[in-house]
Design an enzyme around this catalytic site. Structure first.
Site, short mmCIF file in Angstrom:
data_model
loop_
_atom_site.label_atom_id
_atom_site.label_comp_id
_atom_site.label_asym_id
_atom_site.label_seq_id
_atom_site.Cartn_x
_atom_site.Cartn_y
_atom_site.Cartn_z
N GLU A 18 0.82 -1.21 0.00
CA GLU A 18 0.00 0.00 0.00
C GLU A 18 0.86 1.26 0.00
O GLU A 18 0.57 2.23 -0.70
CB GLU A 18 -0.92 0.04 1.24
CG GLU A 18 -1.84 -1.14 1.38
CD GLU A 18 -1.26 -2.23 2.27
OE1 GLU A 18 -0.09 -2.64 2.06
OE2 GLU A 18 -1.98 -2.69 3.17
N CYS A 24 -2.52 -2.77 7.54
CA CYS A 24 -2.06 -2.70 8.92
C CYS A 24 -2.22 -1.26 9.44
O CYS A 24 -2.68 -0.38 8.72
CB CYS A 24 -0.60 -3.13 9.00
SG CYS A 24 0.54 -1.95 8.24
N CYS A 65 -0.27 1.37 7.25
CA CYS A 65 -0.89 1.60 5.95
C CYS A 65 -2.26 2.27 6.10
O CYS A 65 -2.60 3.16 5.30
CB CYS A 65 -0.99 0.29 5.19
SG CYS A 65 0.64 -0.39 4.79
#
Length: 163
Positions: free
Chosen positions: A61, A89, A92
């Site tokens: 990402e 996560c 990101c």
């Protein structure tokens, strides 16, 4: 957690992210891929490069968002959609909010690190100045199987994690 319905083009566009995930797998990285789309055009792609670059922030990402910012000439992605094969996560998810991405589409959930519905939901936290609409589960089985096969092969070959 608010989840928007899948759009007709989401399946096809997730296929582009799955291609990026395959590029990760080919170089021994965890197979996660991401694509930033704007008005039907790809403006940024990325796949995991954390081991390759020895950069803990080189998640798919992050790579895709950085590349999109270069192409767009701006850090705000107000009219973009991010497609990613695994639930983002914390890092990101934070970048998605900071980049003002209005829509996130992800495939597989990440019960151990996902912050877009699994462990928490940073991208829709009402305390933040930007909230993201989400569509989840698009091609989830395909993305999940790619990840399971990668880790199964790592275990079967008794390979240590890359450092």
């Amino acid at each position: 957690m608010t989840v928007d319905p899948e759009q007709p083009e989401d399946t096809e566009r997730m296929g582009l992210a799955l291609q990026e995930a395959e590029r990760s797998r080919e170089i021994g990285e965890v197979p996660v891929g991401a694509v930033v789309m704007r008005e039907g055009q790809v403006v940024g792609v990325g796949h995991n490069l954390t081991h390759t670059t020895q950069d803990p922030s080189a998640h798919a990402e992050m790579v895709a968002i950085r590349r999109a910012a270069e192409v767009l000439g701006h850090w705000r992605m107000l009219d973009c959609t991010l497609y990613v094969t695994l639930e983002p996560c914390t890092m990101c998810a934070g970048a998605i909010v900071l980049a003002r991405v209005p829509r996130l589409v992800y495939a597989a959930r990440d019960p151990k690190a996902g912050m877009c519905g699994s462990l928490g939901n940073l991208v829709q936290d009402p305390r933040l100045n930007h909230r993201v609409t989400m569509t989840t589960g698009v091609r989830a089985e395909e993305a999940g199987e790619m990840l399971r096969a990668f880790f199964r092969a790592r275990r079967d070959n008794d390979l240590p994690p890359k450092r």
